[in-house]
Scaffold this motif. Structure first.
Motif, PDB file in Angstrom:
ATOM      1  N   ALA A   1      -4.755  29.367 -32.742  1.00 38.28           N
ATOM      2  CA  ALA A   1      -6.184  29.924 -33.416  1.00 38.28           C
ATOM      3  C   ALA A   1      -5.908  31.018 -34.326  1.00 38.28           C
ATOM      4  N   LEU A   2      -4.746  31.848 -34.092  1.00 39.56           N
ATOM      5  CA  LEU A   2      -4.449  32.647 -34.775  1.00 39.56           C
ATOM      6  C   LEU A   2      -3.817  32.562 -36.291  1.00 39.56           C
ATOM      7  N   GLU A   3      -3.441  31.460 -36.726  1.00 41.85           N
ATOM      8  CA  GLU A   3      -2.874  30.853 -37.772  1.00 41.85           C
ATOM      9  C   GLU A   3      -3.820  31.046 -39.181  1.00 41.85           C
ATOM     10  N   ARG A   4      -3.448  31.868 -39.935  1.00 46.47           N
ATOM     11  CA  ARG A   4      -4.511  32.194 -40.996  1.00 46.47           C
ATOM     12  C   ARG A   4      -5.421  30.812 -41.521  1.00 46.47           C
ATOM     13  N   PRO A   5      -4.877  29.648 -41.718  1.00 46.31           N
ATOM     14  CA  PRO A   5      -5.703  28.660 -42.188  1.00 46.31           C
ATOM     15  C   PRO A   5      -6.871  28.287 -41.307  1.00 46.31           C
TER      16      PRO A   5
END
Length: 252
Positions: free
Chosen positions: A205-209
């Motif tokens: 959920a923290l991945e930029r995409p």
């Protein structure tokens, strides 16, 4: 260009690492130092325009060293940016990352750090560099086309006291784990049993995409990244908690 980056607990270590990279022949413009240790006086001295957020601006030429507070007099390129990154706060950026960050604003500033790390650093690691800055650590980045220089530069970063990314990742999770375990509503399995999958969902959920996107909106990306586990309840619950965490941090 290939990119390498490292986290340092002490800014002095980061400065020494940058100096070692220069000694290896890495051009100053291909090295960047990011540090949150910018004084209120330094921030107040940075000029801004009406279009810029408070605390943002550009410092050119001879004041580069002062803007970043570099005790060792390290000169890395001709531009230093002092900018407030979403969820992180004010940082000083010297070198090629400074050029990217100084020209960014608002949400765009959040993507500028990823641009600086765009090749050679996995997307799912970007958050840990941001988290390191938030916790008062410094980050050194360098780029090169030469494989031998890349290898020697990475070794120099480690020898200068760089923190292991694995260690930073574990420290980050340890700081969150107790709250996540307390929040987890155990049904058939204990938190300890589901933790690896739950944690992957949280980090996803923290991945930029997909930052800020609900699980359903992020489904296509998650299917590509985590084909074997993205449908599991543990992963989904971790993702939803990670989303809540990001939303709470982005408001700070």
């Amino acid at each position: 260009m290939k990119t390498a980056a490292a986290i340092f607990t002490a800014r002095g270590e980061a400065e020494r690492a940058a100096s070692r990279l220069r000694d290896l022949g890495v051009p100053p413009n291909d090295i960047s130092l990011l540090t949150p240790e910018t004084s209120a006086a330094e921030l107040a001295a940075v000029p801004t325009t009406d279009a810029e957020q408070p605390g943002m601006g550009k410092v050119i030429g001879g004041v580069v060293g002062a803007a970043a507070g570099l005790s060792g007099g390290v000169q890395l390129g001709a531009l230093a940016g002092v900018i407030s990154l979403p969820g992180i706060g004010p940082i000083a950026a010297v070198g090629f990352a400074g050029a990217l960050l100084a020209g960014a604003a608002g949400a765009a500033a959040g993507g500028a750090l990823e641009d600086a790390l765009r090749e050679g650093v996995p997307t799912d690691e970007i958050y840990f560099y941001e988290d390191a800055l938030k916790k008062g650590r410094s980050v050194v980045i360098f780029q090169t086309d030469d494989p031998q220089t890349l290898k020697a530069g990475r070794a120099a970063l480690l020898e200068s006291g760089a923190e292991s990314l694995d260690a930073a990742r574990e420290e980050w999770w340890i700081g969150l784990r107790d709250a996540e375990e307390a929040e987890y509503d155990a049904r058939e399995k204990s938190f300890r049993e589901v933790e690896p999958t739950y944690r992957k969902g949280f980090e996803a959920a923290l991945e930029r995409p997909v930052r800020g996107k609900a699980y359903a909106e992020a489904a296509d990306h998650l299917k590509r990244r985590y084909p074997e586990i993205y449908r599991s309840e543990e992963f989904r619950r971790g993702y939803e908690r990670g989303l809540q965490h990001w939303q709470s941090q982005s408001k700070k």
